[in-house]
Design a protein around this motif. Sequence first.
Motif, PDB file in Angstrom:
ATOM      1  N   ASP A 131       0.831  -1.206   0.000  1.00 33.08           N
ATOM      2  CA  ASP A 131       0.000   0.000   0.000  1.00 33.08           C
ATOM      3  C   ASP A 131       0.862   1.250   0.000  1.00 33.08           C
ATOM      4  OD1 ASP A 131      -2.212  -1.614   0.017  1.00 33.08           O
ATOM      5  OD2 ASP A 131      -2.707  -1.295   2.144  1.00 33.08           O
ATOM      6  N   PHE A 132       1.966   1.229   0.766  1.00 35.07           N
ATOM      7  CA  PHE A 132       2.857   2.388   0.853  1.00 35.07           C
ATOM      8  C   PHE A 132       3.565   2.611  -0.485  1.00 35.07           C
ATOM      9  CE2 PHE A 132       6.758   4.543   2.515  1.00 35.07           C
ATOM     10  CZ  PHE A 132       6.125   5.691   2.950  1.00 35.07           C
ATOM     11  N   ARG A 133       3.996   1.504  -1.134  1.00 31.11           N
ATOM     12  CA  ARG A 133       4.630   1.618  -2.455  1.00 31.11           C
ATOM     13  C   ARG A 133       3.641   2.220  -3.451  1.00 31.11           C
ATOM     14  NH1 ARG A 133       6.910  -3.851  -1.765  1.00 31.11           N
ATOM     15  NH2 ARG A 133       9.040  -3.514  -1.100  1.00 31.11           N
ATOM     16  N   THR A 134       2.411   1.708  -3.381  1.00 28.37           N
ATOM     17  CA  THR A 134       1.377   2.216  -4.277  1.00 28.37           C
ATOM     18  C   THR A 134       1.147   3.700  -4.027  1.00 28.37           C
ATOM     19  OG1 THR A 134       0.325   0.058  -4.254  1.00 28.37           O
ATOM     20  CG2 THR A 134      -1.021   1.874  -5.031  1.00 28.37           C
ATOM     21  N   PHE A 135       1.094   4.063  -2.749  1.00 28.77           N
ATOM     22  CA  PHE A 135       0.900   5.467  -2.380  1.00 28.77           C
ATOM     23  C   PHE A 135       2.056   6.317  -2.901  1.00 28.77           C
ATOM     24  CE2 PHE A 135       1.852   8.800   0.765  1.00 28.77           C
ATOM     25  CZ  PHE A 135       0.685   9.559   0.699  1.00 28.77           C
ATOM     26  N   LEU A 136       3.280   5.822  -2.657  1.00 25.19           N
ATOM     27  CA  LEU A 136       4.452   6.580  -3.106  1.00 25.19           C
ATOM     28  C   LEU A 136       4.506   6.671  -4.636  1.00 25.19           C
ATOM     29  CD1 LEU A 136       7.269   5.347  -0.701  1.00 25.19           C
ATOM     30  CD2 LEU A 136       6.172   7.583  -0.728  1.00 25.19           C
ATOM     31  N   THR A 137       4.172   5.552  -5.292  1.00 25.09           N
ATOM     32  CA  THR A 137       4.192   5.546  -6.753  1.00 25.09           C
ATOM     33  C   THR A 137       3.189   6.560  -7.296  1.00 25.09           C
ATOM     34  OG1 THR A 137       4.785   3.217  -6.699  1.00 25.09           O
ATOM     35  CG2 THR A 137       3.976   4.056  -8.775  1.00 25.09           C
ATOM     36  N   ARG A 138       1.998   6.618  -6.715  1.00 24.42           N
ATOM     37  CA  ARG A 138       0.976   7.591  -7.148  1.00 24.42           C
ATOM     38  C   ARG A 138       1.444   9.012  -6.933  1.00 24.42           C
ATOM     39  NH1 ARG A 138      -3.936   5.965  -4.075  1.00 24.42           N
ATOM     40  NH2 ARG A 138      -3.422   3.787  -4.102  1.00 24.42           N
ATOM     41  N   HIS A 139       2.049   9.230  -5.773  1.00 27.76           N
ATOM     42  CA  HIS A 139       2.513  10.596  -5.502  1.00 27.76           C
ATOM     43  C   HIS A 139       3.699  10.965  -6.387  1.00 27.76           C
ATOM     44  CE1 HIS A 139      -0.191  10.502  -2.121  1.00 27.76           C
ATOM     45  NE2 HIS A 139      -0.029  11.832  -2.022  1.00 27.76           N
ATOM     46  N   LEU A 140       4.575  10.000  -6.682  1.00 29.95           N
ATOM     47  CA  LEU A 140       5.686  10.272  -7.607  1.00 29.95           C
ATOM     48  C   LEU A 140       5.126  10.588  -8.999  1.00 29.95           C
ATOM     49  CD1 LEU A 140       8.445   7.694  -6.678  1.00 29.95           C
ATOM     50  CD2 LEU A 140       8.627  10.167  -6.613  1.00 29.95           C
ATOM     51  N   LEU A 142       2.279  11.859  -9.562  1.00 29.16           N
ATOM     52  CA  LEU A 142       1.700  13.212  -9.477  1.00 29.16           C
ATOM     53  C   LEU A 142       2.797  14.256  -9.545  1.00 29.16           C
ATOM     54  CD1 LEU A 142      -1.064  12.834  -6.746  1.00 29.16           C
ATOM     55  CD2 LEU A 142      -1.397  13.280  -9.168  1.00 29.16           C
ATOM     56  N   VAL A 143       3.897  13.952  -8.867  1.00 32.60           N
ATOM     57  CA  VAL A 143       5.020  14.906  -8.876  1.00 32.60           C
ATOM     58  C   VAL A 143       5.571  15.000 -10.300  1.00 32.60           C
ATOM     59  CG1 VAL A 143       7.402  15.230  -8.088  1.00 32.60           C
ATOM     60  CG2 VAL A 143       5.625  14.617  -6.464  1.00 32.60           C
ATOM     61  N   ASP A 144       5.712  13.832 -10.929  1.00 31.32           N
ATOM     62  CA  ASP A 144       6.233  13.831 -12.293  1.00 31.32           C
ATOM     63  C   ASP A 144       5.264  14.563 -13.237  1.00 31.32           C
ATOM     64  OD1 ASP A 144       8.507  12.532 -11.582  1.00 31.32           O
ATOM     65  OD2 ASP A 144       7.811  10.528 -12.174  1.00 31.32           O
ATOM     66  N   GLU A 145       3.987  14.418 -13.073  1.00 31.15           N
ATOM     67  CA  GLU A 145       2.992  15.103 -13.906  1.00 31.15           C
ATOM     68  C   GLU A 145       3.010  16.603 -13.647  1.00 31.15           C
ATOM     69  OE1 GLU A 145      -0.875  13.453 -13.262  1.00 31.15           O
ATOM     70  OE2 GLU A 145      -0.252  11.469 -13.914  1.00 31.15           O
ATOM     71  N   SER A 146       3.251  16.965 -12.409  1.00 34.93           N
ATOM     72  CA  SER A 146       3.244  18.393 -12.092  1.00 34.93           C
ATOM     73  C   SER A 146       4.523  19.058 -12.567  1.00 34.93           C
ATOM     74  CB  SER A 146       3.046  18.615 -10.615  1.00 34.93           C
ATOM     75  OG  SER A 146       4.119  18.106  -9.911  1.00 34.93           O
ATOM     76  N   ARG A 147       5.569  18.414 -12.848  1.00 37.70           N
ATOM     77  CA  ARG A 147       6.814  18.985 -13.331  1.00 37.70           C
ATOM     78  C   ARG A 147       6.631  19.612 -14.722  1.00 37.70           C
ATOM     79  NH1 ARG A 147      11.759  15.015 -11.903  1.00 37.70           N
ATOM     80  NH2 ARG A 147      11.990  15.731  -9.809  1.00 37.70           N
ATOM     81  N   PRO A 148       6.027  18.933 -15.628  1.00 39.14           N
ATOM     82  CA  PRO A 148       5.883  19.595 -16.917  1.00 39.14           C
ATOM     83  C   PRO A 148       5.077  20.877 -16.788  1.00 39.14           C
ATOM     84  CG  PRO A 148       5.359  17.270 -17.118  1.00 39.14           C
ATOM     85  CD  PRO A 148       5.635  17.564 -15.717  1.00 39.14           C
ATOM     86  N   SER A 149       4.161  20.912 -15.945  1.00 41.21           N
ATOM     87  CA  SER A 149       3.406  22.141 -15.814  1.00 41.21           C
ATOM     88  C   SER A 149       4.270  23.212 -15.187  1.00 41.21           C
ATOM     89  CB  SER A 149       2.141  21.937 -15.019  1.00 41.21           C
ATOM     90  OG  SER A 149       2.463  21.486 -13.712  1.00 41.21           O
TER      91      SER A 149
END
Length: 161
Positions: A131-140, A142-149
Motif C-alpha cells: 500500500d505504501f509503495r502504491t501510495f508513493l508511486t501515485r505521488h511520484l 503526481l510529482v512527475d505530472e506536475s513537473r511539466p506544468s
Amino acid sequence: MKITPLDIEHREFKKALQGYAREDVDQFLDEIIASMEEDIEARTALEAKVADLEQRVSHFRAMEDSLQSTLVLAQRTADELKAAAHKEVELIKQRANLNLDNELQAIRRQIEGARSELQRVLDHLESVKHDFRTFLTRHLALVDESRPSLNSADSVREHAS
C-alpha cells in the motif's frame, strides 16, 4: 537290681569262725553308704540341672522359632514395601511423563499460535508495504505530472520576461 544305701545298711552277713573283722566291714559299709548318698545327691542335683537346662533349651527353641517367624514376616513385609515403592515410583514416572507430554503439547500449540500470529503480522506488513509503495508511486506520478506544468510555467515566465 539296684542296690541302695539303705540295702547296704540293713544287710546282714552270716557269721563264720574265721570271718572278717566286723567293725572294719561295718566301717567300710558306712563309707560306701556315704559315698553312694553323695553320688545320689550329686546325681539328683545334676538331673534337676539337666531338667532345668532342657526346659531353658525348649524355651530358647521356642524363642528361636518365634524370631525365625518374625524374621520371615519382616523380610516378606520389606519385600512387599519395596515392591509397593517400585510401583509408586513407576506411577510417579508415568504421571510425570504424562504431565510433560501435556506441557509439550501446550507449548507446541503456543509456538504454532505464535507462528500464525507472526505470519499474520508479516502478511500485514507486506500489505502495508504494498500500500505504501502504491501510495508513493501515485505521488511520484503526481510529482512527475506536475513537473511539466512547472516547466511550462517556467517557459511562460521566460516568455513573459
